[in-house]
Scaffold this motif. Structure first.
Motif, PDB file in Angstrom:
ATOM      1  N   GLY A  75      33.587  -3.122  -0.409  1.00 43.98           N
ATOM      2  CA  GLY A  75      32.717  -3.268  -1.570  1.00 43.98           C
ATOM      3  C   GLY A  75      31.815  -2.062  -1.734  1.00 43.98           C
ATOM      4  N   TYR A  76      31.384  -1.484  -0.620  1.00 41.55           N
ATOM      5  CA  TYR A  76      30.586  -0.253  -0.685  1.00 41.55           C
ATOM      6  C   TYR A  76      31.416   0.896  -1.243  1.00 41.55           C
ATOM      7  CZ  TYR A  76      27.950   3.832   0.987  1.00 41.55           C
ATOM      8  OH  TYR A  76      27.284   5.031   1.074  1.00 41.55           O
ATOM      9  N   THR A  77      32.649   1.047  -0.765  1.00 44.89           N
ATOM     10  CA  THR A  77      33.536   2.080  -1.314  1.00 44.89           C
ATOM     11  C   THR A  77      33.726   1.876  -2.812  1.00 44.89           C
ATOM     12  OG1 THR A  77      34.696   2.326   0.800  1.00 44.89           O
ATOM     13  CG2 THR A  77      35.861   3.062  -1.176  1.00 44.89           C
ATOM     14  N   THR A  78      33.876   0.623  -3.214  1.00 46.97           N
ATOM     15  CA  THR A  78      34.009   0.301  -4.636  1.00 46.97           C
ATOM     16  C   THR A  78      32.783   0.743  -5.415  1.00 46.97           C
ATOM     17  OG1 THR A  78      35.491  -1.565  -4.234  1.00 46.97           O
ATOM     18  CG2 THR A  78      34.186  -1.631  -6.252  1.00 46.97           C
ATOM     19  N   LEU A  79      31.602   0.411  -4.911  1.00 41.17           N
ATOM     20  CA  LEU A  79      30.369   0.778  -5.613  1.00 41.17           C
ATOM     21  C   LEU A  79      30.181   2.289  -5.657  1.00 41.17           C
ATOM     22  CD1 LEU A  79      28.077  -2.018  -4.163  1.00 41.17           C
ATOM     23  CD2 LEU A  79      28.620  -1.688  -6.582  1.00 41.17           C
ATOM     24  N   SER A  97      23.604   6.160  -1.757  1.00 44.35           N
ATOM     25  CA  SER A  97      23.204   4.800  -2.090  1.00 44.35           C
ATOM     26  C   SER A  97      23.572   4.468  -3.528  1.00 44.35           C
ATOM     27  CB  SER A  97      21.694   4.631  -1.899  1.00 44.35           C
ATOM     28  OG  SER A  97      21.257   3.409  -2.456  1.00 44.35           O
ATOM     29  N   PRO A  98      24.523   3.579  -3.759  1.00 41.68           N
ATOM     30  CA  PRO A  98      24.812   3.155  -5.129  1.00 41.68           C
ATOM     31  C   PRO A  98      23.590   2.552  -5.810  1.00 41.68           C
ATOM     32  CG  PRO A  98      26.601   2.507  -3.676  1.00 41.68           C
ATOM     33  CD  PRO A  98      25.484   3.001  -2.794  1.00 41.68           C
ATOM     34  N   LEU A  99      22.746   1.868  -5.060  1.00 43.15           N
ATOM     35  CA  LEU A  99      21.565   1.261  -5.666  1.00 43.15           C
ATOM     36  C   LEU A  99      20.628   2.324  -6.224  1.00 43.15           C
ATOM     37  CD1 LEU A  99      19.936  -1.305  -6.227  1.00 43.15           C
ATOM     38  CD2 LEU A  99      18.892  -1.051  -3.965  1.00 43.15           C
ATOM     39  N   GLU A 100      20.404   3.394  -5.466  1.00 37.14           N
ATOM     40  CA  GLU A 100      19.491   4.442  -5.938  1.00 37.14           C
ATOM     41  C   GLU A 100      20.076   5.234  -7.102  1.00 37.14           C
ATOM     42  OE1 GLU A 100      17.270   6.914  -3.385  1.00 37.14           O
ATOM     43  OE2 GLU A 100      17.290   5.509  -1.700  1.00 37.14           O
ATOM     44  N   ALA A 119      22.150   3.776  -9.446  1.00 35.95           N
ATOM     45  CA  ALA A 119      22.767   2.756 -10.292  1.00 35.95           C
ATOM     46  C   ALA A 119      22.873   3.189 -11.748  1.00 35.95           C
ATOM     47  CB  ALA A 119      21.982   1.452 -10.188  1.00 35.95           C
ATOM     48  N   THR A 120      21.995   4.084 -12.178  1.00 35.11           N
ATOM     49  CA  THR A 120      22.054   4.541 -13.577  1.00 35.11           C
ATOM     50  C   THR A 120      23.328   5.341 -13.865  1.00 35.11           C
ATOM     51  OG1 THR A 120      20.749   6.499 -12.980  1.00 35.11           O
ATOM     52  CG2 THR A 120      19.546   4.587 -13.841  1.00 35.11           C
ATOM     53  N   GLN A 121      24.013   5.797 -12.815  1.00 33.85           N
ATOM     54  CA  GLN A 121      25.256   6.545 -13.017  1.00 33.85           C
ATOM     55  C   GLN A 121      26.453   5.629 -13.250  1.00 33.85           C
ATOM     56  OE1 GLN A 121      23.874   9.923  -9.748  1.00 33.85           O
ATOM     57  NE2 GLN A 121      26.049   9.614 -10.106  1.00 33.85           N
ATOM     58  N   ILE A 122      26.308   4.344 -12.958  1.00 34.98           N
ATOM     59  CA  ILE A 122      27.404   3.399 -13.214  1.00 34.98           C
ATOM     60  C   ILE A 122      27.420   3.062 -14.696  1.00 34.98           C
ATOM     61  CG2 ILE A 122      28.325   1.099 -12.717  1.00 34.98           C
ATOM     62  CD1 ILE A 122      27.123   1.262  -9.954  1.00 34.98           C
ATOM     63  N   GLN A 123      28.525   3.362 -15.337  1.00 37.86           N
ATOM     64  CA  GLN A 123      28.625   3.168 -16.773  1.00 37.86           C
ATOM     65  C   GLN A 123      29.708   2.164 -17.165  1.00 37.86           C
ATOM     66  OE1 GLN A 123      26.416   4.649 -19.001  1.00 37.86           O
ATOM     67  NE2 GLN A 123      25.414   5.191 -17.060  1.00 37.86           N
ATOM     68  N   CYS A 124      30.239   1.444 -16.191  1.00 36.97           N
ATOM     69  CA  CYS A 124      31.304   0.486 -16.494  1.00 36.97           C
ATOM     70  C   CYS A 124      30.907  -0.901 -16.001  1.00 36.97           C
ATOM     71  CB  CYS A 124      32.614   0.923 -15.861  1.00 36.97           C
ATOM     72  SG  CYS A 124      32.570   1.036 -14.065  1.00 36.97           S
ATOM     73  N   PRO A 125      31.506  -1.950 -16.546  1.00 38.43           N
ATOM     74  CA  PRO A 125      31.163  -3.321 -16.146  1.00 38.43           C
ATOM     75  C   PRO A 125      31.535  -3.609 -14.700  1.00 38.43           C
ATOM     76  CG  PRO A 125      32.291  -3.290 -18.264  1.00 38.43           C
ATOM     77  CD  PRO A 125      32.438  -1.913 -17.691  1.00 38.43           C
ATOM     78  N   MET A 126      30.829  -4.579 -14.107  1.00 37.71           N
ATOM     79  CA  MET A 126      31.082  -4.973 -12.731  1.00 37.71           C
ATOM     80  C   MET A 126      30.993  -6.487 -12.583  1.00 37.71           C
ATOM     81  SD  MET A 126      29.671  -2.407  -9.882  1.00 37.71           S
ATOM     82  CE  MET A 126      30.702  -3.386  -8.787  1.00 37.71           C
ATOM     83  N   ILE A 127      31.684  -6.983 -11.558  1.00 37.94           N
ATOM     84  CA  ILE A 127      31.602  -8.388 -11.190  1.00 37.94           C
ATOM     85  C   ILE A 127      31.341  -8.461  -9.686  1.00 37.94           C
ATOM     86  CG2 ILE A 127      34.118  -8.599 -10.887  1.00 37.94           C
ATOM     87  CD1 ILE A 127      33.840 -11.497 -11.970  1.00 37.94           C
TER      88      ILE A 127
END
Length: 670
Positions: free
Chosen positions: A536-540, A594-597, A599-607
Motif C-alpha cells: 500500500g505504501y508503494t501504491t501511495l 512521505s505520501p502524506l506530506e 498529498a497535494t501531488q496526488i491528482q487521481c482518485p483513490m480507495i
C-alpha cells in the motif's frame, strides 16, 4: 461489444474469496498427518486437521476456537503434537491449550499478559517449548524469551532470554541439545540472525550456551534442524544465496556437561550410564562418516545459486527436511518459481552431488516434512487450488505423487502467469504478467492493474491466485511485481531496498508499466495500482511521485513512514531504520518519501481499506491520508472494518472490498 474491464465473469467475488482456502503448518508423525486450515467462509478461523494413516480426516478444533498465534503480530507455527494430545495457541486469548482427540480443550497456561508461538514438544521432559511474548508498560516493546511449559502443571520456565527475538527451537534426536535462532534490533531476520546451541541439563535447564554462527558475521540463518546423526544443519545466505550448511562441533563440544540437579525418574534416566554409552557409540559412527569436526566450522551441504529459504515473517517456516541418511528434500526458488528436489549426498557425506526433481507441475512448495521414507508438502500450481501432497520417491524416478486434499480444478480457464524481466535504472526487476483472454468482438487493449506485494521484503509467486483471476476474467491485465528488494533472487536483490524504500519500489512499478506499454500488451491510458501494507505504501508513493496511474487502491497501507516508526509494533520498530534511515538523522528522507506530506501531488482518485484493530499500520495512518485528499477535493473512498486486524480474515469483508474496488476502477475506465 464486450469491453475490456467490463467482461462478465462466472468467478464472483464470493467465489474468489471462498477459493482462498489455505493450508499451513504441516507435520507428519506416528499419529498421522496434521495441518492448519484457514477457512475465510468460517469466520476466518484457523482449524487444526488430523488425517490418520488409515485415511480418516478429522477437524479437531471446536467451534469456539481458532488455532492462531499473534507473536510478532504475524504469528506462524501455533501448535504441536504433544504425546497423545495436541497443544495449540487459541487466537482469542493467545494461551496454550491441550486437547486429546476431539475432546474439549483444556487451558494449560494462565498468563493473560503473554502470547505464545513456535510450539515444540519435548518428550524427554514432557513439556512444550515455545517463544513467549510478554507485555510490558510500553505496549510497543514486549519482552521475548524462549520458554518451557510443563504439560501437566502449566508452569512456565525461562530457558533463554536477553535477545530481542527468538525463533525455531529444535531438539536433537537424543534430547540432549537444543538449537534456536535469535536476533536483535535493528536487524530483521532476513538480514542478520544468530544460530544458538546449548546442552540440556538433567533438570531441563540449559548449559554450555554458545553461538554457532552469525555472532561475528552478518548472515541470515534460519530453519535449524538436527540430522539423524545429531549433527546440526541450517540454511544460511553467507554465500549470497540461502543454502543448506552443516554446522559441526568437536568431541569436546559434543561431550555432555549435564549436571545432576536432584531430579528423578525420567530426567535421571536421561543421564544414565547406558544412555551415555549409547550416545558415545553414535558419536563414533558419526565421526567415521565425517560428520563431526572442529567447532565453528560450517560445511556446505547443498549449494546452488538459488534460495532455499524465505523471509521469516512468520514462525515455523519449513522448506527442507531429511528423507533418510543420504537424501534430503528441499524447495528452492529459480527466477521466482519454486522447485522441489531430492538431494543425494556424496559417499563422503560432505555435499549433495546428485539432484532429482519432484512434482514439476507445481510451482511453489512450503511446509515440507518427511516421515518413514515419504515426503509431505503444501504445493501450489498455476491452474488449481493449493494441495497437500504425499510423494513416494522411487529409485527409477517414477515418483508417486498423491493429492491428499485440495487441488481443485478452476471453474474457468485461468490466465497463466508469464515471467517478465525488465530494465530499470541500469538494473533488472521481475514480475509475472497475466493477460486476459480476448473475447470475440472486444477491441483495443486491456487496462492494467499493478499488484505490489507486502513486506516489502517478501515475494509473489506464479501460482493460482483467485483474486488475480477475478480481475483477468473481467478483462483486466495484471502485472504482479517482484520489485527490487523481493526475495527468491539472492541476498543482494533481497537487500536492494536498504535505504531506498519509497524510491526503488515505485520506480520499478513505473518501469513495468512502460515495459508492458512498449510491448503493446496494455492500454497505457488506463493503468491502476493496488497493494496491501508495504504494498500500500508503494501504491501511495507511485500515485504521489509518478503520473502513470489513473487510480489506486490501498489496503492498510503506510502513508507516513515517520509516524510508523513511532506507532508500529516491536518486530518492525527498527525496520524503517534499514529501509529509509535513522528517523532523527535522516528526517529529510522520511519527509521526501512521505505520501502524506506530498498529498497535494496526488491528482487521481483513490480507495482505501483499513482494519480498525490493526496494530501494524494503525488506522490513523489511513485516516490522515484520506483527510488530506478530501481537503484538496480528490475523489476518495474509505472503508473501515472495525474488527479486522492487519490483513482481512472475514469473508464478508473480503468480498465487499473486491466488489467495491471493481466498481471504483470501472468508474474510471475510459
Amino acid at each position: 461489444m464486450p469491453k475490456y474491464g467490463f467482461f462478465e465473469s462466472s468467478l464472483s467475488a464470493a467465489n474468489a474469496v471462498a477459493a482462498g482456502l489455505e493450508y499451513g503448518q504441516l507435520q507428519a508423525c506416528e499419529q498421522g498427518l496434521f495441518w492448519v486450515e484457514y477457512r475465510p467462509a468460517d469466520g476466518g478461523r484457523n482449524l487444526l486437521i488430523q488425517r490418520s494413516w488409515e485415511g480418516k480426516t478429522t477437524c479437531l478444533t471446536p467451534a469456539d476456537f481458532s488455532v492462531r498465534s499473534g507473536v510478532y503480530e504475524y504469528g506462524g507455527k501455533s501448535w504441536c503434537v504433544a504425546g497423545q494430545q495436541v497443544a495449540f495457541v487459541n487466537a482469542a486469548d493467545q494461551q496454550i491449550w491441550l486437547q486429546a482427540g476431539t475432546l474439549h480443550p483444556l487451558q494449560l497456561t494462565q498468563t493473560p499478559d503473554c502470547r505464545y508461538g513456535d510450539l515444540l514438544f519435548d518428550p524427554h521432559f514432557q513439556r512444550i517449548l515455545a517463544v513467549q511474548e510478554q507485555a510490558t508498560d510500553n505496549p510497543t516493546q514486549p519482552t521475548h524469551r524462549l520458554i518451557a511449559v510443563d504439560s501437566v502443571s502449566g508452569q512456565v520456565t525461562v530457558l533463554a532470554s536477553g535477545d530481542d527475538f527468538y525463533a525455531s527451537p529444535t531438539l536433537s534426536h537424543d534430547g540432549r541439545r537444543l538449537a534456536w535462532i535469535s536476533w536483535d534490533h535493528p536487524h530483521m531476520p532476513w538480514v542478520s540472525t544468530r544460530l544458538n546451541l546449548a546442552n540440556i541439563n538433567t533438570d531441563g535447564s540449559l548449559t554450555g550456551h554458545r553461538m554457532i554462527a552469525g555472532d561475528s558475521t552478518e548472515e541470515a540463518i534460519q530453519q535449524p534442524r538436527f540430522l539423524q546423526d545429531n549433527a546440526l544443519v541450517a540454511i544460511t545466505d553467507n554465500s549470497g544465496w540461502w543454502n543448506l550448511y552443516r554446522y559441526l562441533y568437536s568431541e569436546k563440544d559434543i561431550e555432555s556437561d549435564l549436571r545432576e540437579t536432584g531430579s528423578t525418574g525420567a530426567r535421571k534416566r536421561l543421564a544414565s550410564k547406558e544412555q551415555r554409552s549409547a550416545s558415545k557409540e553414535q558419536r563414533s559412527a558419526s565421526e567415521r562418516l565425517g560428520s563431526v569436526s572442529a567447532a565453528g566450522v560450517a560445511q556446505p551441504v547443498w549449494s546452488r545459486s538459488n534460495d532455499f529459504g524465505i523471509p521469516q515473517w512468520q514462525l515455523g517456516v519449513s522448506t527442507w527436511d531429511q528423507l533418510d541418511e543420504n537424501r534430503w528434500v528441499a524447495g528452492y526458488m529459480q527466477q521466482g518459481e519454486g522447485r522441489l528436489a531430492i538431494g543425494v549426498l556424496a559417499a563422503d557425506q560432505h555435499g549433495v552431488t546428485e539432484e532429482k526433481q519432484l512434482a514439476s507441475e507445481y510451482h511453489l512448495f512450503r511446509h515440507i516434512c518427511c516421515f518413514e521414507g515419504r515426503i509431505y508438502c503444501i504445493a501450489s500450481a498455476q491452474d488449481r487450488s493449493p494441495s497437500i501432497l504425499d510423494i513416494t520417491p522411487n529409485q527409477d524416478d517414477r515418483n508417486s505423487v498423491t493429492v491428499i486434499t485440495g487441488g481443485s480444478a478452476t471453474e474457468l480457464k485461468p490466465s497463466l502467469p508469464r515471467p517478465v524481466s525488465y530494465p530499470v535504472s541500469g538494473e533488472t526487476a521481475y514480475g509475472f504478467f497475466y493477460q486476459p483472454e480476448r473475447r470475440p468482438g472486444s477491441a483495443g487493449k486491456p487496462p492494467l492493474i499493478v499488484f505490489s506485494h507486502g513486506g516489502p521484503t517478501a515475494a509473489t509467486y506464479p501460482v493460482y491466485n483467485p483474486k488475480i483471476q477475478f480481475w483477468t476474467s473481467r478483462g483486466f491485465a495484471v502485472i504482479d511485481l517482484n520489485y527490487r528488494g523481493s526475495s527468491g533472487y539472492g541476498r543482494d536483490y533481497r537487500l536492494r531496498l536498504a535505504g531506498s524504500w519509497g524510491d526503488t519500489d515505485w520506480q520499478d512499478a513505473e518501469a513495468a508499466v512502460d515495459y508492458l506499454a512498449a510491448e503493446g500488451l496494455i492500454d497505457a491510458e488506463n493503468v491502476f495500482i493496488r497493494g496491501s501494507s508495504a504494498g500500500g505504501y508503494t501504491t501511495l508513493c507511485a500515485l504521489t511521485f509518478s503520473d502513470r496511474f489513473k487510480g489506486g487502491a490501498s489496503y492498510y497501507g503506510v502513508s507516513d513512514p515517520l509516524a510508523l516508526t513511532r506507532d508500529t509494533h516491536k518486530f518492525e520498530s527498527h525496520y524503517l531504520d534499514w529501509l529509509i534511515g535513522d528517523p532523527q538523522k535522516d528526517a529529510d528522507l522520511y519527509s521526501q518519501r512521505s505520501p502524506l506530506e506530498h498529498a497535494t501531488q496526488i491528482q487521481c482518485p483513490m480507495i482505501f481499506f483499513q482494519g480498525g484493530r490493526d496494530r501494524v499500520v494503525v488506522p490513523q495512518q489511513t485516516e490522515m491520508m484520506v483527510s488530506a485528499l478530501k481537503q484538496q477535493n480528490i475523489p476518495v473512498e474509505y472503508h473501515l472494518y472495525p474488527e479486522e486486524q492487519h490483513g482481512f480474515r472475514q469473508s464478508d469483508n473480503q468480498i465487499y472490498s473486491l466488489e467495491a474496488e471493481l466498481k471504483f476502477y470501472r468508474r474510471l475506465l475510459t
